[in-house]
Design a protein around this motif. Structure first.
Motif, mmCIF file in Angstrom:
data_model
loop_
_atom_site.group_PDB
_atom_site.id
_atom_site.type_symbol
_atom_site.label_atom_id
_atom_site.label_comp_id
_atom_site.label_asym_id
_atom_site.label_seq_id
_atom_site.Cartn_x
_atom_site.Cartn_y
_atom_site.Cartn_z
ATOM 1 N N THR A 1 -0.896 4.076 -5.482
ATOM 2 C CA THR A 1 -1.164 2.830 -4.767
ATOM 3 C C THR A 1 -0.016 2.469 -3.834
ATOM 4 O O THR A 1 -0.227 1.850 -2.786
ATOM 5 C CB THR A 1 -1.398 1.684 -5.774
ATOM 6 N N PHE B 1 -1.560 1.399 -0.318
ATOM 7 C CA PHE B 1 -1.494 -0.050 -0.108
ATOM 8 C C PHE B 1 -0.672 -0.416 1.130
ATOM 9 O O PHE B 1 -1.120 -1.218 1.964
ATOM 10 C CB PHE B 1 -0.946 -0.722 -1.371
ATOM 11 N N ASN C 1 -5.867 -4.540 -1.462
ATOM 12 C CA ASN C 1 -5.811 -4.135 -2.864
ATOM 13 C C ASN C 1 -7.184 -3.779 -3.406
ATOM 14 O O ASN C 1 -7.358 -2.767 -4.093
ATOM 15 C CB ASN C 1 -5.191 -5.252 -3.698
ATOM 16 N N PHE D 1 -3.441 -5.037 -10.011
ATOM 17 C CA PHE D 1 -2.747 -4.377 -8.893
ATOM 18 C C PHE D 1 -2.724 -2.869 -9.070
ATOM 19 O O PHE D 1 -3.272 -2.143 -8.265
ATOM 20 C CB PHE D 1 -1.329 -4.944 -8.755
#
Length: 266
Positions: free
Chosen positions: A31, A35, A49, A170
């Motif tokens: 991520t 991201f 996200n 997250f």
């Protein structure tokens, strides 16, 4: 926001998806590659996200598929751990959707810092786990495939649930958290633990993605590009990722993570 990406932007998202899929298969923290790319293209943090989570699901399962031989015969254990992971993922996803965007902006920088710290200390964690010897706990141990595997006790299930909450909200470095947790409470066989980690992370991302698709705001073009790239990356990481220089891999994660942190704070 779901503006059409130009060719260069699309290729950047696709490449980020490949890198994230490979990194997730090896250690987690993919991520922290995708991201920042979505943020740099102008997507709001929550949309970035949500779209990132949806996009990384196929890569999570392709990475788990690469470990199918190591995981054979552990269906009951994976089912117990999977229930805890799914419940945690749903909880984290609901929190992301219910809390105001301002809360996400305030919380995520701290989560990124935590993720980067975990990525940096992961080698020491791995060495510490490698030095451990399987010791029977109250739940006892079993042997499968030549490895000592502890049963999924309440502490492990609670830890998997908590990691699932983090992953659903997250997710960066969710894999690192799982590696440490499973290595301490389940088995010292890190290769096998990595396969279990890929399954659980895939379940967390999967249930959160379903929730986001139903009630969230998904930017579908980058999500689909990340999905396509992460499938390829997951297979690459599952088969050959362990041959990459760990220092170079961690350095890349730290650099892109710091870029995301600066982008959010400024």
């Amino acid at each position: 926001m779901d503006a059409t990406l130009n060719v260069a932007e699309g290729l950047a998202v696709l490449a980020a998806g490949v890198a994230a899929g490979a990194i997730n298969a090896v250690v987690g923290s993919g991520t922290l590659v995708t991201f920042p790319v979505l943020l740099s293209l102008g997507y709001p943090p929550v949309v970035a996200n949500v779209s990132n989570t949806v996009g990384l699901v196929p890569g999570s399962f392709s990475a788990a598929y690469a470990y199918r031989k190591e995981l054979a015969g552990h269906g009951r254990l994976l089912a117990r751990l999977g229930v805890a992971a799914v419940l945690g993922g749903v909880t984290g996803g609901v929190l992301l959707l219910l809390l105001p965007p301002g809360a996400f902006r305030a919380i995520v920088p701290a989560l990124i810092v935590l993720a980067l710290v975990l990525v940096v200390v992961q080698p020491r964690l791995a060495r510490a786990l490698a030095r451990r010897r399987p010791v029977a706990d109250d739940a006892g141990t079993s042997s499968a495939g030549g490895r000592a595997v502890r049963h999924a006790g309440p502490l492990l299930l609670l830890g998997v649930f908590g990691t699932g909450v983090y992953g659903g909200y997250f997710g960066a470095a969710q894999g690192v958290l799982l590696l440490g947790l499973l290595g301490v409470l389940l088995s010292t066989d890190l290769r096998w633990v990595n396969g279990v980690k890929n399954v659980l992370a895939g379940l967390v991302n999967g249930v959160a993605a379903i929730l986001f698709v139903v009630v969230g705001n998904v930017a579908w073009q980058p999500a689909l590009l990340i999905a396509a790239g992460s499938v390829v990356g997951g297979l690459i990481g599952g088969r050959w990722g362990r041959r990459l220089p760990p220092v170079a891999l961690r350095a890349t994660i730290v650099v892109v993570g710091l870029a995301a942190l600066v982008n959010l704070l400024l």
